[in-house]
Write an enzyme that holds these catalytic residues in place. Structure first.
Site, PDB file in Angstrom:
ATOM      1  N   ARG A  19       0.941  -1.098  -0.012  1.00 53.88           N
ATOM      2  CA  ARG A  19      -0.089   0.078  -0.262  1.00 53.88           C
ATOM      3  C   ARG A  19       0.971   1.414   0.077  1.00 53.88           C
ATOM      4  O   ARG A  19       0.400   2.439  -0.610  1.00 53.88           O
ATOM      5  CB  ARG A  19      -0.923  -0.022   1.204  1.00 53.88           C
ATOM      6  N   ALA A  81      -7.343   5.622   1.336  1.00 57.11           N
ATOM      7  CA  ALA A  81      -7.165   4.319   1.113  1.00 57.11           C
ATOM      8  C   ALA A  81      -7.738   3.506   2.264  1.00 57.11           C
ATOM      9  O   ALA A  81      -7.547   3.591   3.601  1.00 57.11           O
ATOM     10  CB  ALA A  81      -5.548   4.068   1.246  1.00 57.11           C
ATOM     11  N   SER A  82      -8.416   2.514   2.066  1.00 60.20           N
ATOM     12  CA  SER A  82      -9.278   1.911   2.953  1.00 60.20           C
ATOM     13  C   SER A  82      -8.204   1.012   3.739  1.00 60.20           C
ATOM     14  O   SER A  82      -7.161   0.655   3.416  1.00 60.20           O
ATOM     15  CB  SER A  82     -10.346   1.050   2.323  1.00 60.20           C
ATOM     16  N   MET A  83      -8.910   0.357   5.097  1.00 62.17           N
ATOM     17  CA  MET A  83      -8.137  -0.557   5.422  1.00 62.17           C
ATOM     18  C   MET A  83      -7.905  -1.874   4.950  1.00 62.17           C
ATOM     19  O   MET A  83      -8.899  -2.257   3.960  1.00 62.17           O
ATOM     20  CB  MET A  83      -9.087  -0.914   6.900  1.00 62.17           C
TER      21      MET A  83
END
Length: 372
Positions: A19, A81-83
């Site tokens: 990420r 940015a999601s988990m």
């Protein structure tokens, strides 16, 4: 993997596509200890930056549709940015196979598209982003990482028919209405995964729909609760309390209820809130802070100025005040008792069907649905 979120087949992609390669120098991760988004700069504090980049926390990457400047958080988070746990849970729901053509709605940082492209090859992934700056930054990040994903700057509600038909469609922002355009751009059997919710609150659930053989509908169950930023064209303006309530609340129609706060509210992702939201249409509820063992919960109608307030009190019946053409508390109480009478179903017993005429929700049986 131990928690069942990351499956073994996705583990090599998770390792190969970090990420951190898709996050900006200045970002605002959600600190679980404080419950707030905090500024973290890679150039100023690389250890903290990489720690949050690798952590299972959501990371805000844009505030106020890009109008925000400075390090401190803005007013409204508008891209993120999601988990990672949520990302992989939804990718597992998507169940994309080699050779599948995938449409993603909501590019954001580009990380989710990169994961799909690594698994399926870049030419099989199209991602759509409504914000031109966000789209450009994601396109740059994907190109630097060596993944030739097509990034389209347009409203995701329209999909991208030029790249279809698709075998899988996934949305990474929340919707209140799922567009039939996605169904039209799908093959029979296409899986559509999208966060869906009602105006009642911010909580969503992930809908996993399958396009029918005749291409005239898509239907399927919800797989669990989530909370996503809403698609920009489906956001709601904040409710202005003074536009609904004037004068003394105690002068309005007064009643009481034996339903307790714990039963009606549950916790943040309890299914009863979701159930009430899909039964009480065009209504927003706001939970106020608890003081002196009392917690007010307000209900506001979106089609008129009806409102209601239930004052939950520890150890005593709750007091209720209502005003306007709709009796919103009576609707909410009726919805709660309906949910309880159904055996208090969890998210997985609810489902959604999308057709050209609109969308409908159901419990257990798709043939017994109602418009939402």
């Amino acid at each position: 993997m131990a928690g069942g979120v990351l499956s073994a087949d996705w583990a090599p992609t998770f390792a190969a596509v970090p990420r951190s390669s898709f996050l900006p120098d200045l970002m605002w991760p959600f600190a679980m200890q404080t419950g707030q988004s905090i500024p973290v700069s890679r150039s100023a504090d690389p250890e903290a930056w990489y720690g949050y980049a690798d952590a299972d926390v959501p990371v805000v990457t844009q505030w106020d549709d890009g109008k925000h400047s400075g390090a401190e958080p803005g007013k409204v988070s508008t891209s993120s940015a999601s988990m990672p746990s949520v990302v992989f849970r939804m990718l597992n729901d998507l169940d994309a196979k080699p050779g599948n053509r995938v449409l993603e709605i909501g590019t954001g940082t580009g990380w989710n598209a990169a994961l799909l492209a690594h698994r399926l090859r870049g030419e099989n992934v199209v991602t759509v982003e409504v914000d031109s700056v966000v789209a450009a930054e994601a396109r740059t990040a994907l190109n630097l990482f060596g993944l030739a994903v097509r990034v389209i700057n347009r409203d995701g509600l329209k999909g991208y028919p030029e790249g279809g038909p698709y075998d899988r469609i996934i949305a990474t922002c929340g919707f209140r209405q799922l567009p039939f355009a996605w169904v039209e751009q799908s093959r029979p059997g296409t899986v559509i995964v999208a966060p869906w919710g009602t105006p009642y609150g911010n909580g969503d659930a992930v809908a996993r729909l399958v396009v029918a053989d005749d291409g005239e509908s898509a239907t399927g169950p919800f797989t669990g609760p989530v909370e996503f930023m809403k698609a920009r064209t489906q956001r709601l303006s904040p409710v202005v309390h003074s536009q609904y309530v004037s004068g003394n609340v105690a002068d309005r129609d007064k009643s009481s209820t034996t339903i307790t706060e714990d039963d009606f509210m549950g916790d943040r992702f309890s299914p009863q809130r979701f159930a009430v939201g899909i039964k009480v249409r065009d209504c927003v509820h706001v939970v106020a802070d608890k003081r002196d063992s009392k917690r007010p919960v307000w209900f506001y109608g979106l089609t008129d100025r009806s409102w209601a307030c239930v004052m939950f009190r520890d150890g005593d019946d709750a007091q209720v005040w209502q005003s306007g053409p709709r009796k919103l508390w009576e609707e909410a109480e009726s919805a709660y008792r309906w949910w309880a009478g159904k055996g208090k179903p969890g998210y997985e017993r609810f489902g959604l069907t999308v057709t050209a005429e609109g969308q409908s929700a159901w419990v257990d049986d798709p043939t017994e649905s109602w418009q939402v």
